[in-house]
Design a protein around this motif. Structure first.
Motif, PDB file in Angstrom:
ATOM      1  N   TYR A  41       0.829  -1.204   0.000  1.00  0.00           N
ATOM      2  CA  TYR A  41       0.000   0.000   0.000  1.00  0.00           C
ATOM      3  C   TYR A  41       0.870   1.264   0.000  1.00  0.00           C
ATOM      4  CZ  TYR A  41       0.934   0.978   4.955  1.00  0.00           C
ATOM      5  OH  TYR A  41       1.551   1.284   6.145  1.00  0.00           O
ATOM      6  N   GLY A  42       0.301   2.343  -0.525  1.00  0.00           N
ATOM      7  CA  GLY A  42       0.820   3.707  -0.453  1.00  0.00           C
ATOM      8  C   GLY A  42       2.321   3.891  -0.510  1.00  0.00           C
ATOM      9  N   THR A  43       2.839   4.536   0.521  1.00  0.00           N
ATOM     10  CA  THR A  43       4.256   4.894   0.541  1.00  0.00           C
ATOM     11  C   THR A  43       5.163   3.668   0.553  1.00  0.00           C
ATOM     12  OG1 THR A  43       4.139   5.154   2.948  1.00  0.00           O
ATOM     13  CG2 THR A  43       3.951   7.162   1.616  1.00  0.00           C
ATOM     14  N   VAL A  44       4.685   2.535   1.034  1.00  0.00           N
ATOM     15  CA  VAL A  44       5.513   1.324   1.049  1.00  0.00           C
ATOM     16  C   VAL A  44       5.761   0.864  -0.396  1.00  0.00           C
ATOM     17  CG1 VAL A  44       5.748  -1.039   1.903  1.00  0.00           C
ATOM     18  CG2 VAL A  44       4.619   0.692   3.326  1.00  0.00           C
ATOM     19  N   GLU A  48       9.532   0.889  -2.245  1.00  0.00           N
ATOM     20  CA  GLU A  48      10.174  -0.281  -2.857  1.00  0.00           C
ATOM     21  C   GLU A  48      10.405  -0.072  -4.352  1.00  0.00           C
ATOM     22  OE1 GLU A  48      11.620  -2.232  -0.956  1.00  0.00           O
ATOM     23  OE2 GLU A  48      10.526  -1.722   0.877  1.00  0.00           O
ATOM     24  N   TYR A  49       9.462   0.567  -5.040  1.00  0.00           N
ATOM     25  CA  TYR A  49       9.665   0.864  -6.463  1.00  0.00           C
ATOM     26  C   TYR A  49      10.875   1.779  -6.650  1.00  0.00           C
ATOM     27  CZ  TYR A  49       9.057   2.365 -11.244  1.00  0.00           C
ATOM     28  OH  TYR A  49       9.281   2.623 -12.572  1.00  0.00           O
ATOM     29  N   ALA A  50      11.081   2.707  -5.726  1.00  0.00           N
ATOM     30  CA  ALA A  50      12.217   3.630  -5.839  1.00  0.00           C
ATOM     31  C   ALA A  50      13.554   2.899  -5.727  1.00  0.00           C
ATOM     32  CB  ALA A  50      12.112   4.720  -4.784  1.00  0.00           C
ATOM     33  N   ALA A  73       8.733   8.107  -2.145  1.00  0.00           N
ATOM     34  CA  ALA A  73       7.486   7.798  -1.432  1.00  0.00           C
ATOM     35  C   ALA A  73       6.833   9.074  -0.909  1.00  0.00           C
ATOM     36  CB  ALA A  73       7.765   6.828  -0.285  1.00  0.00           C
ATOM     37  N   MET A  74       7.616   9.943  -0.296  1.00  0.00           N
ATOM     38  CA  MET A  74       7.068  11.180   0.270  1.00  0.00           C
ATOM     39  C   MET A  74       6.518  12.098  -0.815  1.00  0.00           C
ATOM     40  SD  MET A  74       9.731  12.181   3.347  1.00  0.00           S
ATOM     41  CE  MET A  74      11.009  12.624   2.184  1.00  0.00           C
ATOM     42  N   ASP A  79       3.543  13.308   1.644  1.00  0.00           N
ATOM     43  CA  ASP A  79       3.416  12.958   3.060  1.00  0.00           C
ATOM     44  C   ASP A  79       4.812  12.627   3.591  1.00  0.00           C
ATOM     45  OD1 ASP A  79       2.720  11.983   5.571  1.00  0.00           O
ATOM     46  OD2 ASP A  79       1.352  10.454   4.824  1.00  0.00           O
ATOM     47  N   SER A  80       5.212  13.269   4.680  1.00  0.00           N
ATOM     48  CA  SER A  80       6.548  13.039   5.234  1.00  0.00           C
ATOM     49  C   SER A  80       6.628  11.780   6.094  1.00  0.00           C
ATOM     50  CB  SER A  80       6.993  14.247   6.061  1.00  0.00           C
ATOM     51  OG  SER A  80       6.153  14.409   7.197  1.00  0.00           O
ATOM     52  N   VAL A  81       5.530  11.053   6.213  1.00  0.00           N
ATOM     53  CA  VAL A  81       5.512   9.805   6.973  1.00  0.00           C
ATOM     54  C   VAL A  81       5.516   8.635   5.995  1.00  0.00           C
ATOM     55  CG1 VAL A  81       4.194   8.376   8.581  1.00  0.00           C
ATOM     56  CG2 VAL A  81       4.331  10.849   8.935  1.00  0.00           C
ATOM     57  N   VAL A  82       6.474   7.736   6.170  1.00  0.00           N
ATOM     58  CA  VAL A  82       6.576   6.545   5.328  1.00  0.00           C
ATOM     59  C   VAL A  82       6.011   5.368   6.121  1.00  0.00           C
ATOM     60  CG1 VAL A  82       8.155   5.003   4.103  1.00  0.00           C
ATOM     61  CG2 VAL A  82       8.593   7.473   4.138  1.00  0.00           C
ATOM     62  N   GLY A  83       5.086   4.637   5.512  1.00  0.00           N
ATOM     63  CA  GLY A  83       4.475   3.493   6.184  1.00  0.00           C
ATOM     64  C   GLY A  83       3.484   3.904   7.258  1.00  0.00           C
ATOM     65  N   ARG A  84       2.683   4.902   6.948  1.00  0.00           N
ATOM     66  CA  ARG A  84       1.658   5.353   7.899  1.00  0.00           C
ATOM     67  C   ARG A  84       0.704   4.194   8.227  1.00  0.00           C
ATOM     68  NH1 ARG A  84       0.165  10.302   9.523  1.00  0.00           N
ATOM     69  NH2 ARG A  84       1.371  11.409   7.937  1.00  0.00           N
TER      70      ARG A  84
END
Length: 198
Positions: A41-44, A48-50, A73-74, A79-84
């Motif tokens: 999901y989301g930033t995760v 990983e793609y990065a 991700a950010m 969003d400055s939180v990774v893995g919210r």
């Protein structure tokens, strides 16, 4: 270099992690369990793609790769939180702003990657303050892309150094001379200085 098939494996029979692997070129996400959500999901996913982007640009993974992956991700999610909410509501994997990591860093790679993430998040905020919220975010995203094309990355424990600052100033430059105050010089230098990078 990014125009190729990248396998994505989801619901792997493990928990609380995700990873990129250059062998077989894939990003991999675990099923929910052990108190963790399903990690696809989301930033995760963006993080990983990065790592794939870092790999295809022949840049070092380590702290640099972790920091770069956090930046993507950010910026993708703004969003400055990774893995919210990774371990449930109100939890997270990394809060780049709260961490406020400084150069030089001596921690482990995910910890030290937050120096680079913090620089780029502060730069985004600086650009939003000077250009406006939407235009600042878009300029920051484009500058990150332009910098990606010329950076040599950073090896060892640090994810960002004074050389990184020179690279970003070079990416932002519009006349081939960074000594005459490249565009957004103040915003860039302030972001690096806020993480103890001259």
């Amino acid at each position: 270099g990014l125009d190729l098939a990248l396998d994505c494996h989801v619901n792997l029979p493990d928990t609380c992690n995700a990873f990129f692997t250059p062998v077989g070129m894939s990003i991999n996400f675990f099923a929910a369990g052990a108190g963790c959500v399903n990690t696809a999901y989301g930033t995760v996913i963006n993080h990983e793609y990065a790592h794939f982007i870092v790999n295809r640009h022949f840049l070092p993974q380590g702290a640099f790769g972790e920091g770069y992956a956090d930046c993507i991700a950010m910026f993708e999610e703004n969003d400055s939180v990774v893995g919210r909410d990774f371990l449930g509501p109100g939890t997270f994997v990394r809060d780049i702003v709260a961490a406020d990591k400084q150069y030089p860093c001596t921690g482990e790679v995910h910890d030290c990657g937050q120096v680079l993430g913090g620089v780029w998040w502060d730069l985004k905020l600086n650009l939003e303050a000077s250009l406006g919220t939407g235009p600042g975010l878009e300029y920051a995203r484009q500058l990150l892309t332009d910098w990606t094309e010329l950076t040599i990355g950073v090896r060892r424990k640090n994810s960002a150094t004074p050389q990184t600052a020179v690279e970003v100033l070079t990416a932002a430059d519009d006349d081939g001379d960074i000594s005459n105050r490249t565009p957004h010089y103040d915003e860039i230098c302030d972001a690096f200085a806020s993480h103890s990078i001259p």
